[in-house]
Motif scaffolding. Structure first.
Motif, PDB file in Angstrom:
ATOM      1  N   ILE A 118       0.829  -1.197   0.000  1.00 22.81           N
ATOM      2  CA  ILE A 118       0.000   0.000   0.000  1.00 22.81           C
ATOM      3  C   ILE A 118       0.869   1.256   0.000  1.00 22.81           C
ATOM      4  O   ILE A 118       0.643   2.202  -0.758  1.00 22.81           O
ATOM      5  N   ALA A 119       1.877   1.281   0.874  1.00 20.20           N
ATOM      6  CA  ALA A 119       2.629   2.515   1.123  1.00 20.20           C
ATOM      7  C   ALA A 119       3.761   2.757   0.141  1.00 20.20           C
ATOM      8  O   ALA A 119       3.889   3.860  -0.410  1.00 20.20           O
ATOM      9  N   PHE A 120       4.608   1.752  -0.108  1.00 15.88           N
ATOM     10  CA  PHE A 120       5.819   1.988  -0.882  1.00 15.88           C
ATOM     11  C   PHE A 120       5.578   2.427  -2.329  1.00 15.88           C
ATOM     12  O   PHE A 120       6.387   3.187  -2.872  1.00 15.88           O
ATOM     13  N   PRO A 121       4.504   1.980  -3.002  1.00 16.06           N
ATOM     14  CA  PRO A 121       4.306   2.454  -4.384  1.00 16.06           C
ATOM     15  C   PRO A 121       4.081   3.953  -4.502  1.00 16.06           C
ATOM     16  O   PRO A 121       4.136   4.499  -5.600  1.00 16.06           O
ATOM     17  N   ALA A 122       3.859   4.634  -3.379  1.00 14.67           N
ATOM     18  CA  ALA A 122       3.683   6.088  -3.444  1.00 14.67           C
ATOM     19  C   ALA A 122       5.000   6.808  -3.709  1.00 14.67           C
ATOM     20  O   ALA A 122       5.010   7.979  -4.079  1.00 14.67           O
ATOM     21  N   PHE A 123       6.132   6.102  -3.539  1.00 16.50           N
ATOM     22  CA  PHE A 123       7.439   6.715  -3.743  1.00 16.50           C
ATOM     23  C   PHE A 123       7.973   6.380  -5.132  1.00 16.50           C
ATOM     24  O   PHE A 123       7.812   5.269  -5.626  1.00 16.50           O
ATOM     25  N   SER A 124       8.596   7.357  -5.748  1.00 12.77           N
ATOM     26  CA  SER A 124       9.148   7.151  -7.085  1.00 12.77           C
ATOM     27  C   SER A 124      10.385   8.017  -7.257  1.00 12.77           C
ATOM     28  O   SER A 124      10.449   9.148  -6.766  1.00 12.77           O
ATOM     29  N   LEU A 125      11.377   7.488  -7.955  1.00 11.36           N
ATOM     30  CA  LEU A 125      12.612   8.228  -8.223  1.00 11.36           C
ATOM     31  C   LEU A 125      12.586   8.935  -9.569  1.00 11.36           C
ATOM     32  O   LEU A 125      13.545   9.610  -9.943  1.00 11.36           O
ATOM     33  N   ASN A 126      11.516   8.763 -10.325  1.00 13.03           N
ATOM     34  CA  ASN A 126      11.374   9.408 -11.642  1.00 13.03           C
ATOM     35  C   ASN A 126      12.550   9.079 -12.565  1.00 13.03           C
ATOM     36  O   ASN A 126      13.085   9.931 -13.264  1.00 13.03           O
ATOM     37  N   ARG A 127      12.948   7.807 -12.551  1.00 11.60           N
ATOM     38  CA  ARG A 127      14.054   7.397 -13.421  1.00 11.60           C
ATOM     39  C   ARG A 127      13.539   7.086 -14.821  1.00 11.60           C
ATOM     40  O   ARG A 127      12.348   6.897 -15.047  1.00 11.60           O
ATOM     41  N   ASP A 128      14.472   7.006 -15.756  1.00 13.27           N
ATOM     42  CA  ASP A 128      14.116   6.646 -17.125  1.00 13.27           C
ATOM     43  C   ASP A 128      13.669   5.186 -17.182  1.00 13.27           C
ATOM     44  O   ASP A 128      14.081   4.351 -16.363  1.00 13.27           O
TER      45      ASP A 128
END
Length: 558
Positions: free
Chosen positions: A207-217
């Motif tokens: 639930i929680a971790f998919p909210a984070f993203s590094l915006n990588r290629d």
């Protein structure tokens, strides 16, 4: 009224405007692709959370027939290889409908479809499958994972519909689904507790971790999950820095490729403070939505706002004097400072938001910022703060928002004189009105409450504390809840990775991610208690170390 193109358009427009949810999930995070069942579950949760709030949406049947599944790739979950008469998407809708109504046998579903031709048309069925086709589809064609997704999604839809006041065909279970049907003892032993915690930790992390993203290629060799795995791993051990942690992580992780310490730091340094806060709030909103589905979660509540500081900084502050500022105790030391807003009282103590403190920012700016995000997430009744927020302008702002408050007041000449008079009279408590000047002949009206401390080390007026409240002395007992935020800070700092970097964004990310791990721990504990005992006691039965160890297993370490 029934669902229409306009009503559906309104729903998805609202979803697009939400800061904490994105749809579809596969398009917003590299964690999922179009065949990810976890992504599909998240998407159904996102849409159902908004769908039933529309005044024209009164039916779970309509949700099933109108929910867009054209983007979902069901192929990896189809165990048939030859040509079939019915598409997987059609069958997915049919079995979702069956699960929503709680029908045990396929015959009940067929009877229902026979008597509802409009629904058949909405589902795109020219003919209705026979009973044997449905049985084989469920037991032989669908994978176990797809069947579990349908069951979980149905529960989500029922709960979201019921929360919105929509009539539902059956009462949903207000608890998370777990593997196995064994009955839990009310006095759980350690193994039962750990088993339940493992299942819930697995669920909550998704639930929680998919909210984070590094915006990588796209196409990066190292999966983004590995970066969050490493960050979690750094929180498993006290004072573990990224370089050392990354070297150990290579051996302990079950992943083929893991990030190097310098690469991990570089990706995090690319995130702005605003991006980190947005990702954190999105994760917490998902966490809150999950625990709110239990009756034991007190959504209306009390919050505490406070500022904590990192360990004193001993290096060169050149170029960072607006970020590495003085300590709260006004010593000669310098430190990074972070402000948080946290649920306290009867609620599960989740950190709702966190932000850095920079030189030149007023306490009023900080409180307003944290209150804005907190009020977006939960209903708030009362605000607790310590005496560094003793400001008439902050108190006036709280009152204008319709919030009650309890804040200690720093003793000035008049308060010291009053305390001396109370001491002479042997009076333990005293309450009086006070007008605080706001400027330009404007005043804030509050109540001063003098309270004598038991077993005080002083024998003069310092035995007394003075509090300000706009609700009178009846709320003073709630101030004792504020200690929870100090207790929480100790755990949060335990979860932080070590670093000597002066990079402000990196430092803040480490703190925010530690706040998330702390909030996950407390959410897991609530859900475990509810599942095993049917109640929630504020003292945790799942330890922080238990949760981190389970997260370690969940993220593929070891």
């Amino acid at each position: 009224m029934v669902a229409s193109c306009d009503s559906r358009r309104t729903v998805f427009r609202r979803i697009a405007q939400q800061s904490y949810a994105e749809w579809p999930a596969y398009d917003s995070t590299p964690l999922y692709d179009r065949s990810s069942l976890a992504g599909l579950e998240e998407d159904i949760w996102t849409v159902a959370s908004t769908w039933f709030d529309h005044e024209d949406h009164h039916s779970v049947d309509e949700f099933v027939s109108h929910y867009p599944v054209a983007y979902v790739e069901f192929g990896p979950h189809d165990r048939y290889s030859g040509a079939t008469r019915y598409e997987m998407a059609q069958l997915f809708r049919l079995f979702l409908l069956k699960e929503l109504h709680g029908w045990t046998h396929e015959t009940a579903l067929l009877t229902y479809l026979t008597h509802h031709p409009d629904l058949r048309e909405q589902l795109g069925l020219e003919t209705v499958p026979d009973q044997s086709t449905l049985w084989r589809s469920w037991h032989e064609r669908f994978t176990t994972e797809l069947r579990e997704t349908i069951e979980s999604s149905a529960r989500t839809i029922l709960i979201k519909a019921q929360n919105a006041g929509v009539t539902v065909p059956r009462e949903p279970e207000r608890q998370l689904p777990f593997h196995g049907d064994e009955q839990k003892e009310l006095d759980p032993d350690n193994q039962a507790l750990l088993d339940e915690a493992a299942s819930i930790t697995d669920h909550i992390s998704h639930i929680a971790f998919p909210a984070f993203s590094l915006n990588r290629d796209n196409g990066c060799e190292i999966h983004e999950n590995a970066y969050w795995d490493l960050q979690t791993y750094l929180g498993l051990r006290e004072r573990l820095a990224a370089n050392e942690g990354a070297r150990s992580f290579v051996h302990e992780s079950s992943r083929d490729r893991t990030p190097l310490g310098h690469a991990h730091r570089e990706h995090i340094r690319d995130l702005s403070i605003e991006q980190i806060r947005e990702m954190y709030r999105r994760a917490v909103n998902r966490l809150l939505a999950e625990v709110a589905e239990t009756e034991e979660f007190f959504r209306a509540g009390i919050i505490a706002i406070d500022i904590t500081e990192a360990d004193p900084f001993t290096g060169d502050r050149t170029g960072h004097k607006d970020e590495i500022i003085g300590t709260k105790e006004k010593t000669d030391e310098y430190a990074y400072q972070w402000a948080t807003v946290q649920l306290v009282g009867n609620a599960v103590p989740i950190v709702l938001d966190a932000r850095p403190v920079r030189r030149g920012e007023s306490r009023k700016e900080i409180v307003e910022d944290l209150l804005d995000s907190a009020q977006d997430a939960v209903h708030i009744d009362n605000v607790l703060m310590d005496r560094e927020f003793d400001s008439q302008h902050i108190l006036e702002m709280l009152s204008q928002r319709g919030l009650s408050y309890v804040v200690p007041k720093r003793m000035q000449t008049s308060e010291r004189a009053q305390a001396k008079r109370l001491l002479q009279r042997g009076q333990d408590r005293y309450e009086t009105g006070r007008k605080l000047h706001l400027g330009k002949n404007e005043w804030h009206e509050t109540t001063l409450i003098y309270r004598r401390k038991e077993d005080s080390e002083h024998d003069d007026h310092r035995q007394y504390s003075v509090f300000m409240s706009n609700r009178g002395s009846g709320f003073l007992t709630e101030y004792g809840y504020r200690w929870e935020i100090e207790s929480g800070y100790k755990s949060i700092k335990r979860f932080m990775a070590a670093t000597t970097s002066k990079d402000f964004g990196l430092r803040f990310f480490y703190f925010a991610f530690a706040c998330l791990l702390y909030s996950i721990w407390r959410a897991v504990d609530l859900l475990v208690q509810v599942e095993l005992t049917g109640e929630y006691e504020h003292a945790p039965i799942v330890t922080a170390d238990n949760t981190l160890t389970l997260l370690k297993k969940e993220t593929g370490i070891g």
